[in-house]
Design an enzyme around this catalytic site. Structure first.
Site, short mmCIF file in Angstrom:
data_model
loop_
_atom_site.label_atom_id
_atom_site.label_comp_id
_atom_site.label_asym_id
_atom_site.label_seq_id
_atom_site.Cartn_x
_atom_site.Cartn_y
_atom_site.Cartn_z
N GLU A 118 0.80 -1.19 0.11
CA GLU A 118 0.11 0.11 0.15
C GLU A 118 0.73 1.31 -0.06
O GLU A 118 0.21 2.53 0.44
CB GLU A 118 -0.97 0.05 1.24
CG GLU A 118 -1.92 -1.08 1.51
CD GLU A 118 -2.74 -1.22 0.08
OE1 GLU A 118 -3.00 -0.19 -0.62
OE2 GLU A 118 -3.87 -2.19 0.19
N HIS A 141 -2.65 1.85 8.43
CA HIS A 141 -3.97 1.34 7.85
C HIS A 141 -4.09 -0.17 8.54
O HIS A 141 -3.27 -0.86 8.93
CB HIS A 141 -3.61 0.99 6.25
CG HIS A 141 -4.28 -0.14 5.86
ND1 HIS A 141 -6.06 0.14 5.77
CD2 HIS A 141 -4.30 -1.25 5.10
CE1 HIS A 141 -6.31 -1.03 5.22
NE2 HIS A 141 -5.57 -1.95 4.77
N HIS A 143 -7.53 -3.36 9.41
CA HIS A 143 -8.74 -3.90 9.29
C HIS A 143 -9.56 -3.61 10.55
O HIS A 143 -10.37 -4.58 10.90
CB HIS A 143 -8.59 -5.27 8.62
CG HIS A 143 -7.88 -5.32 7.26
ND1 HIS A 143 -7.17 -6.36 6.87
CD2 HIS A 143 -7.27 -4.16 6.64
CE1 HIS A 143 -6.58 -6.02 5.84
NE2 HIS A 143 -6.56 -5.01 5.71
N GLU A 171 -16.87 10.95 23.58
CA GLU A 171 -15.27 11.83 23.00
C GLU A 171 -14.99 11.72 21.73
O GLU A 171 -14.13 12.49 21.22
CB GLU A 171 -14.33 11.07 23.88
CG GLU A 171 -14.24 9.51 23.56
CD GLU A 171 -12.67 9.04 24.06
OE1 GLU A 171 -12.52 7.94 23.54
OE2 GLU A 171 -11.96 9.53 24.68
N HIS A 212 -13.14 -3.18 3.59
CA HIS A 212 -11.75 -3.39 3.65
C HIS A 212 -10.93 -2.79 5.05
O HIS A 212 -10.71 -3.64 5.79
CB HIS A 212 -10.74 -2.92 2.73
CG HIS A 212 -9.50 -2.99 2.37
ND1 HIS A 212 -8.70 -3.25 1.36
CD2 HIS A 212 -8.56 -3.21 3.60
CE1 HIS A 212 -7.36 -3.30 1.60
NE2 HIS A 212 -7.53 -3.38 3.10
#
Ligand code: 2HA
Ligand code: ZN
Length: 273
Positions: A118, A141, A143, A171, A212
């Protein structure tokens, strides 16, 4: 001058701790997830001879805006579960060459490893965030399970998803007053998803990849991890709320306005009534 063992470096320790935590949270199964962390030359110099390039790796996009910059990154196909026991195999330190299209490997990525698949999304996001926030350093990144699940069941507009997350934990509005961005479903690892993510990063530090996972950006590991963890907690609460039969009462827009005032944050324009 004698160099200190790189495994002692704070940024390596942070990468190990964070990937281990993310694995334990269940957000990075198999080789899921990736992190890139911008490092200063002064931080690296005590540990590495920066004139020693191990090998070069070509890139398929132009990162010349990051020429000369250093990053520690997770490796392509590497499992977060394994980072602690094999950091030099699962992580790498790279520098971007002046042409913007080549990476110099300075440490790690052993056995001819490559940086995260990525990389376009990471580097393009770094470029955009640095324009807005000179202190920006990290793109992450993963999942995150409940956020990912919500992309199947919740209306997929930035306003609607943001509002629900803000309502699920008091919050949230304080932590991400700008809300969450959403891109369309796009094939991962491509320049196209990189461009879409980076464009959203002009307005948001959190970007949802439908079906994703999530992207987060910020100035340090605690901030980025905390950002994703807060949104994910809200998504988890939403999951319980729906399982318990749905919302009967919630934080009102008037209360959210009062919260924003109390904490000195500005909610994204038009998201509250
Ligand atoms: O690195 O998570 O999006 C594995 C992934 C791809
Ligand atoms: Zn992923």
């Amino acid at each position: 001058m004698k160099k200190i063992d790189l495994l002692q470096a704070p940024f390596v320790q942070e990468m190990i701790e964070t990937t281990t935590n993310l694995y334990r949270l269940g957000w990075d199964e198999r080789n899921g997830g990736n992190i890139s962390y911008l490092l200063q030359e002064e931080e690296l110099a005590p540990f590495l001879d920066l004139t020693k390039v191990i090998r070069e790796i070509p890139m398929i996009f132009d990162a010349s805006a990051l020429a000369g910059r250093y990053f520690i990154v997770t490796g392509s196909g590497k499992y977060f579960k394994n980072v602690a026991k094999a950091p030099d195999n699962c992580l790498g330190i790279v520098r971007i060459k002046p042409d913007g299209k080549t990476l110099e490997v300075l440490w790690g990525l052993s056995e001819d490893g490559l940086p995260t698949s990525e990389l376009p999304s990471h580097f393009m996001s770094h470029i955009e965030r640095l324009k807005i926030d000179p202190e920006h350093r990290i793109v992450m990144h993963n999942h995150a399970t409940h956020l990912l699940a919500m992309t199947f069941t919740h209306e997929l507009t930035e306003r609607a998803l943001t509002r629900t997350l803000w309502q699920m934990c008091t919050e949230c509005l304080v932590v991400f007053p700008e809300g969450v961005g959403i891109i369309p479903w796009i094939v991962p690892g491509t320049n196209e998803i990189g461009e879409a993510t980076a464009t959203k990063m002009q307005d948001f530090r959190l970007v949802v990849w439908p079906h994703h996972g999530i992207y987060g950006a910020g100035k340090d590991m605690d901030e980025v991890f905390g950002l994703i963890e807060t949104a994910e907690k809200a998504a988890e609460v939403y999951t319980y709320v729906m399982a318990q039969g749905g919302v009967k009462q919630t934080i009102t827009d008037q209360q959210l306005h009062a919260l924003a005032k109390g904490f000195g944050v500005t909610p994204r324009e038009g998201y509250l009534a």
